[in-house]
Design an enzyme around this catalytic site. Sequence first.
Site, PDB file in Angstrom:
ATOM      1  N   HIS A  95      -9.757   1.084   4.234  1.00 62.91           N
ATOM      2  CA  HIS A  95      -8.514   1.300   4.990  1.00 62.91           C
ATOM      3  C   HIS A  95      -8.793   2.268   6.145  1.00 62.91           C
ATOM      4  CE1 HIS A  95      -4.425   2.466   6.001  1.00 62.91           C
ATOM      5  NE2 HIS A  95      -4.043   1.348   5.391  1.00 62.91           N
ATOM      6  N   GLU A 144      -7.180   4.663   7.306  1.00 57.90           N
ATOM      7  CA  GLU A 144      -6.911   6.083   7.025  1.00 57.90           C
ATOM      8  C   GLU A 144      -8.086   6.723   6.292  1.00 57.90           C
ATOM      9  OE1 GLU A 144      -3.054   5.572   5.214  1.00 57.90           O
ATOM     10  OE2 GLU A 144      -2.248   4.993   7.164  1.00 57.90           O
ATOM     11  N   LYS A 175       0.111   4.219  -0.437  1.00 50.99           N
ATOM     12  CA  LYS A 175      -0.567   5.427   0.062  1.00 50.99           C
ATOM     13  C   LYS A 175      -0.290   6.606  -0.884  1.00 50.99           C
ATOM     14  CE  LYS A 175       0.041   3.482   4.610  1.00 50.99           C
ATOM     15  NZ  LYS A 175      -0.096   3.648   6.028  1.00 50.99           N
ATOM     16  N   GLY A 198       1.807   2.185  10.650  1.00 52.41           N
ATOM     17  CA  GLY A 198       2.755   3.289  10.490  1.00 52.41           C
ATOM     18  C   GLY A 198       3.379   3.746  11.792  1.00 52.41           C
ATOM     19  N   ASN A 217       0.875  -1.176   0.000  1.00 51.10           N
ATOM     20  CA  ASN A 217       0.000   0.000   0.000  1.00 51.10           C
ATOM     21  C   ASN A 217       0.911   1.223   0.000  1.00 51.10           C
ATOM     22  OD1 ASN A 217      -1.867   1.989   0.360  1.00 51.10           O
ATOM     23  ND2 ASN A 217      -2.364   1.472   2.483  1.00 51.10           N
ATOM     24  N   SER A 235       2.822  -2.261  10.465  1.00 53.96           N
ATOM     25  CA  SER A 235       4.271  -2.295  10.690  1.00 53.96           C
ATOM     26  C   SER A 235       4.912  -3.656  10.399  1.00 53.96           C
ATOM     27  CB  SER A 235       4.599  -1.808  12.102  1.00 53.96           C
ATOM     28  OG  SER A 235       4.126  -0.477  12.280  1.00 53.96           O
ATOM     29  N   GLU A 290      -6.057  -5.028  10.320  1.00 55.73           N
ATOM     30  CA  GLU A 290      -5.054  -3.996  10.548  1.00 55.73           C
ATOM     31  C   GLU A 290      -5.382  -3.227  11.826  1.00 55.73           C
ATOM     32  OE1 GLU A 290      -2.872  -2.881   6.728  1.00 55.73           O
ATOM     33  OE2 GLU A 290      -4.606  -1.582   6.863  1.00 55.73           O
TER      34      GLU A 290
END
Length: 252
Positions: free
Chosen positions: A95, A97, A11, A173, A9, A213, A167
């Site tokens: 996702h 985010e 991003k 991250g 990903n 991560s 996730e």
Amino acid sequence: MRRSLIAANWKMHKKIDEGLSFITGLKEKYPRTHPVEVVICAPFTMLFALAEKALGSGISIGAQNLYWEKKGAYTGETSGQMIVDAGCEYVIIGHSERRQYFHETNVEVNKKIKAAHAERLNVIFCIGESLTEREAGQTFTVVQKQLIEGLEGISEDALESITLAYEPIWAIGTGVTATPEQAGEVHTFIRKLIREQFSDPAAEKMRILYGGSVKPGNVDQLMALDDIDGGLVGGASLELSSFLQLINFKSS
Ligand code: PEP
């Protein structure tokens, strides 16, 4: 037997020339017979170019979002059929985010999954709890709600084009990875839910990726777990050298 999948990903990272040279390098090191499936989910601007470059290599290209309408006056949005037209086979939906910064709800995630299925796109459907939810002991209820509402009205046939990604938001991250025990118990719980909501065969076929991560130093341990079928990787997917280590995890 479920084939493992490692999905990058990217991003909002990389320009077109950087993406293309990554794919060129990856193609050199990724034989078509490789046991692990590889998907690169890149920014919209480079999807067409990457898909052309990856043609015939066994590497799939994916988008990171879509809008559920096919076309129309939706300024700034991109539909499933446009993503297919650009040469993509995958799309990430839900996702954290997108949920956090763009306020995507489970209902919207569900509409997006249905739209992707209508275009025969494979979906990487993300679910996972925040740190506050984990600390409040709500991990399983949050994941269950996201899963059930996200898959509302999805048939068992349609499920075949969906890969789940667990996730935990606190691990994305942050450099903090869920321990194999923490990830393993949620993956096992998710597979049980699929068994209850659909069937035994559906649960056996369902790929469940871990994301948060994942790096060369922890990938072997995580991928060794029975219920973990691959990874969705942000940071460590940006450099070709670390991404190659991830796709060549031990036991693959
Ligand atoms: C992600 O973007 O889905 C992700 C897991 O990111 P990172 O690997 O950087 O935690």
